[in-house]
Design a protein around this motif. Structure first.
Motif, short mmCIF file in Angstrom:
data_model
loop_
_atom_site.label_atom_id
_atom_site.label_comp_id
_atom_site.label_asym_id
_atom_site.label_seq_id
_atom_site.Cartn_x
_atom_site.Cartn_y
_atom_site.Cartn_z
N ALA A 62 1.00 -1.14 0.10
CA ALA A 62 -0.05 -0.13 0.03
C ALA A 62 0.92 1.14 0.00
O ALA A 62 1.42 1.50 1.13
CB ALA A 62 -0.84 0.06 1.18
N LEU A 63 1.09 2.07 -1.37
CA LEU A 63 1.78 3.21 -1.32
C LEU A 63 0.85 4.06 -0.59
O LEU A 63 1.44 5.01 -0.10
CB LEU A 63 1.74 3.69 -2.74
N GLU A 64 -0.49 4.20 -0.56
CA GLU A 64 -1.38 5.01 0.01
C GLU A 64 -2.63 4.37 0.80
O GLU A 64 -3.08 3.46 0.01
CB GLU A 64 -1.67 6.06 -0.96
N LYS A 65 -3.09 4.66 1.86
CA LYS A 65 -4.17 4.05 2.44
C LYS A 65 -5.23 4.84 2.83
O LYS A 65 -4.88 5.77 3.59
CB LYS A 65 -3.68 3.21 3.58
N ILE A 66 -6.51 4.86 2.30
CA ILE A 66 -7.47 5.73 2.82
C ILE A 66 -8.39 4.99 3.86
O ILE A 66 -8.61 3.84 3.55
CB ILE A 66 -8.44 6.35 1.62
N ILE A 67 -8.41 5.87 5.07
CA ILE A 67 -9.25 5.14 6.15
C ILE A 67 -10.76 5.64 6.26
O ILE A 67 -10.80 6.91 6.54
CB ILE A 67 -8.44 5.20 7.43
N ARG A 95 -9.87 9.70 6.05
CA ARG A 95 -8.48 10.28 6.11
C ARG A 95 -7.47 9.62 5.28
O ARG A 95 -7.88 8.46 5.18
CB ARG A 95 -8.20 10.77 7.39
N LYS A 96 -6.57 10.09 5.16
CA LYS A 96 -5.35 9.33 4.56
C LYS A 96 -4.39 9.03 5.73
O LYS A 96 -4.39 9.59 6.71
CB LYS A 96 -4.32 10.28 3.70
N CYS A 119 -8.34 1.41 0.29
CA CYS A 119 -9.40 1.85 1.44
C CYS A 119 -9.57 0.83 2.45
O CYS A 119 -9.97 -0.27 2.13
CB CYS A 119 -10.67 2.31 0.48
N GLU A 120 -9.06 1.32 3.56
CA GLU A 120 -9.64 0.14 4.83
C GLU A 120 -10.53 0.84 5.60
O GLU A 120 -10.89 1.94 5.97
CB GLU A 120 -8.31 0.48 5.56
N LYS A 160 -10.96 -4.26 3.18
CA LYS A 160 -10.16 -3.33 2.48
C LYS A 160 -10.60 -3.68 1.15
O LYS A 160 -10.85 -4.63 0.54
CB LYS A 160 -8.64 -4.00 2.61
N LYS A 161 -10.65 -2.30 0.58
CA LYS A 161 -11.08 -2.32 -0.84
C LYS A 161 -10.00 -1.60 -1.77
O LYS A 161 -9.20 -0.80 -1.45
CB LYS A 161 -12.30 -1.50 -0.99
#
Length: 235
Positions: A76-81, A94-95, A131-132, A159-160
């Motif tokens: 995951a380079l980036e995860k949106i929660i 949020r990121k 996206c978590e 997670k999506k």
């Protein structure tokens, strides 16, 4: 490559994508286990969202039977929660400040070190944005597997996959050695040398990188100098 993919389960989503990509069939028995995917050439593809080392036995059985096996591991380079209340209403988005990379994923690979030089074994570190999804609780809770050191007022529901940014494919000696900064490959080096040449985010994984390559039979231990072990590339 993908803007959004509305599956609730990251593993299932990637399994579908890779089965389609390689004209494969999912959930196929192979010896003593069920393969996530067997492609049109009879090769195995395993999707592993957790530590790849958990697949050690599957890899061993596949290689003993002269069958190519690939592990696809999302990084995951980036995860949106996204956090929802108990009525499934979105309350925050949020990121996450955490950023993963190929180097940060190496800890989960140590159990597979003996297979690194086998050309029938491939690891694909899949760079993704995910996206978590979480549920906020009224009181701090423990997870069912009792894995939390401290209770928290939320739990994950899934997670999506949002986007695939790229693939980092590792197969055979040369590809794994590419993780060592190029200018160090011709001589002797320590974890300190590797750490100083890597970027700040990756430098803390120098020790696990060298441990992995040494136990994979790709580098030689030469001697110890002070607190540091000195290595060289195995010819």
């Amino acid at each position: 490559m993908i803007n959004t993919y509305n599956e609730s389960n990251l593993h299932k989503t990637l399994k579908i994508l890779y089965a389609q990509k390689h004209n494969g069939t999912t959930e196929i028995p192979f010896k003593n286990f069920i393969a996530d995917i067997i492609d049109e050439k009879g090769n195995i593809i395993e999707i592993q969202t957790g530590a790849p080392s958990r697949l050690k036995e599957k890899v061993r059985v596949a290689l003993e039977n002269k069958t190519e096996i690939t592990i696809v591991h999302p990084v995951a380079l980036e995860k949106i929660i996204e956090t929802y209340d108990e009525n499934k209403k979105l309350v925050s988005k949020r990121k996450s400040p955490k950023r993963c990379s190929v180097y940060s994923a190496l800890d989960g690979l140590t159990g597979l070190a003996p297979f690194l030089s086998d050309r029938k074994f491939t690891v694909i570190f899949l760079e993704v944005i995910i996206c978590e999804q979480r549920i906020k609780t009224a009181e701090p809770v423990q997870l069912k597997n009792k894995s939390r050191h401290f209770k928290k007022a939320w739990y994950k529901t899934g997670k999506k996959l949002l986007e695939i940014k790229g693939e980092n494919v590792f197969n055979g000696k040369k590809s794994w050695l590419s993780l060592i900064p190029h200018e160090l490959l011709k001589g002797e080096f320590s974890s300190k040398d590797v750490r100083e040449k890597l970027d700040k985010a990756s430098s803390s994984y120098a020790n696990v990188l060298l441990w992995l390559l040494f136990h994979g039979g790709l580098i030689n231990f030469i001697r110890t100098e002070g607190r540091f072990k000195i290595y060289s590339i195995k010819k």
